[in-house]
Design an enzyme around this catalytic site. Structure first.
Site, PDB file in Angstrom:
ATOM      1  NE  ARG A  30      -2.694   8.613  -9.791  1.00  0.00           N
ATOM      2  CZ  ARG A  30      -2.861   8.158  -8.581  1.00  0.00           C
ATOM      3  NH1 ARG A  30      -2.904   7.682  -7.354  1.00  0.00           N
ATOM      4  NH2 ARG A  30      -4.793   8.305  -8.090  1.00  0.00           N
TER       5      ARG A  30
ATOM      6  CG  PHE B  48      -3.833  15.058   0.927  1.00  0.00           C
ATOM      7  CD1 PHE B  48      -4.947  14.640   0.990  1.00  0.00           C
ATOM      8  CD2 PHE B  48      -3.454  15.730   0.053  1.00  0.00           C
ATOM      9  CE1 PHE B  48      -5.034  13.729   0.466  1.00  0.00           C
ATOM     10  CE2 PHE B  48      -3.489  16.157  -0.985  1.00  0.00           C
ATOM     11  CZ  PHE B  48      -5.072  14.080  -1.057  1.00  0.00           C
TER      12      PHE B  48
ATOM     13  CD  GLU C 208      -2.828   0.941   0.315  1.00  0.00           C
ATOM     14  OE1 GLU C 208      -2.472   1.902  -0.778  1.00  0.00           O
ATOM     15  OE2 GLU C 208      -4.312   1.183   0.519  1.00  0.00           O
ATOM     16  CG  ASP C 209      -1.270   4.921  -1.493  1.00  0.00           C
ATOM     17  OD1 ASP C 209      -1.804   4.236  -1.150  1.00  0.00           O
ATOM     18  OD2 ASP C 209      -1.391   5.346  -1.743  1.00  0.00           O
TER      19      ASP C 209
ATOM     20  CG  ASP D 145      -5.926   9.002   6.497  1.00  0.00           C
ATOM     21  OD1 ASP D 145      -5.597  10.043   7.292  1.00  0.00           O
ATOM     22  OD2 ASP D 145      -7.037   9.875   5.533  1.00  0.00           O
TER      23      ASP D 145
HETATM   24  P1  5GP Z   1      -7.627   5.149   4.422  1.00  0.00           P
HETATM   25  O1  5GP Z   1      -8.767   3.695   4.007  1.00  0.00           O
HETATM   26  O2  5GP Z   1      -6.782   4.442   5.060  1.00  0.00           O
HETATM   27  O3  5GP Z   1      -8.273   6.119   4.999  1.00  0.00           O
HETATM   28  O4  5GP Z   1      -7.154   5.810   3.141  1.00  0.00           O
HETATM   29  C1  5GP Z   1      -5.936   5.191   2.267  1.00  0.00           C
HETATM   30  C2  5GP Z   1      -6.209   5.269   0.695  1.00  0.00           C
HETATM   31  O5  5GP Z   1      -6.757   6.410   1.294  1.00  0.00           O
HETATM   32  C3  5GP Z   1      -5.013   5.444   0.257  1.00  0.00           C
HETATM   33  O6  5GP Z   1      -4.315   4.445   0.189  1.00  0.00           O
HETATM   34  C4  5GP Z   1      -4.741   6.950  -0.419  1.00  0.00           C
HETATM   35  O7  5GP Z   1      -5.141   6.339  -1.476  1.00  0.00           O
HETATM   36  C5  5GP Z   1      -5.273   7.660  -0.017  1.00  0.00           C
HETATM   37  N1  5GP Z   1      -5.225   8.726   1.140  1.00  0.00           N
HETATM   38  C6  5GP Z   1      -5.084   8.841   2.484  1.00  0.00           C
HETATM   39  N2  5GP Z   1      -4.175   9.688   2.883  1.00  0.00           N
HETATM   40  C7  5GP Z   1      -3.661  10.374   1.722  1.00  0.00           C
HETATM   41  C8  5GP Z   1      -2.489  11.788   1.747  1.00  0.00           C
HETATM   42  O8  5GP Z   1      -2.347  12.186   2.625  1.00  0.00           O
HETATM   43  N3  5GP Z   1      -2.330  11.714   0.185  1.00  0.00           N
HETATM   44  C9  5GP Z   1      -3.503  11.069  -0.363  1.00  0.00           C
HETATM   45  N4  5GP Z   1      -2.691  11.517  -1.882  1.00  0.00           N
HETATM   46  N5  5GP Z   1      -4.327   9.966  -0.572  1.00  0.00           N
HETATM   47  C10 5GP Z   1      -3.845   9.053   0.523  1.00  0.00           C
END
Ligand code: 5GP
Length: 186
Positions: free
Chosen positions: A174, A161, A108-109, A112
């Site tokens: 990206r 963010f 995963e990237d 959050d």
């Molecule tokens: P989660 O489900 O953990 O809230 O979010 C996961 C997804 O939200 C990540 O795979 C990513 O695509 C997006 N995401 C969460 N935080 C960020 C951020 O700070 N920047 C960006 N560009 N995408 C985020």
């Protein structure tokens, strides 16, 4: 630095400052690759790229894992172009082959709220793999809203963010080679 989006009709200028440099990313990816090589050497490994955000991290990381592995891609969407998670995870592309009895590495990237990773782990578990290991380049501990199993983390960051190195804002940014912190959106 101020990064201007060059596309026609672009109306936003994001103010971006470098949070993690290209060199810091490369060094950490190498360390993660070594740890994952030790873990998976000689095992039947499927490395899953979670699209779209982890494509760059994925391509660097798998090149630093020194064992045979097969590549799979799984598309999920939870932000829908915004900067806060919608909480609703949608599969946009499924795996091309079963992972039953295989060791699965989820790449995963960023984690959050954790909702996406939680969804992915439950989804993958149903496919009866031999094991599931998770690896996320970034982790925002302060934003976590649910339980997730995180085995390998590149960097912990604050609840801010970020864009670059695969991570987007409205599908742009990206291609930045570093992780940048956005100063003027929330
Ligand atoms: P989660 O489900 O953990 O809230 O979010 C996961 C997804 O939200 C990540 O795979 C990513 O695509 C997006 N995401 C969460 N935080 C960020 C951020 O700070 N920047 C960006 N560009 N995408 C985020």
């Amino acid at each position: 630095m101020m990064y201007k989006r060059a596309s026609k009709g672009a109306s936003m200028d994001l103010k971006i400052s470098t949070l993690i440099t290209e060199k810091q990313i490369q060094d950490r990816v190498e360390e993660l690759g070594k740890a994952l090589t030790d873990k998976f050497k000689g095992k039947d490994l499927v490395a899953i790229c979670i699209l779209k955000g982890s494509f760059m991290f994925y391509s660097d990381l798998i090149r630093s894992i020194d064992t045979d592995l097969s590549c799979e891609f799984l598309g999920v969407s939870s932000y829908h172009g915004k900067t806060k998670s919608s909480g609703e995870v949608k599969t946009t592309l499924d795996l091309s082959a079963p992972v039953e009895d295989k060791h699965v590495l989820l790449i995963e990237d960023i984690v959050d709220t954790g909702l996406t990773m939680n969804y992915l782990q439950k989804n993958l578990q149903q496919r009866k793999p031999k094991s599931i290991t998770t690896c996320s380049l970034l982790f925002k501990p302060a934003a976590l809203k649910t339980e997730v199993k995180l085995d390998h983390i590149g960097f912990e960051i604050g609840d801010q963010f970020v864009v670059g190195y695969g991570l987007d804002y409205q599908n742009f940014y990206r291609n930045l080679p570093y992780i940048g912190q956005v100063e003027n959106i929330n």
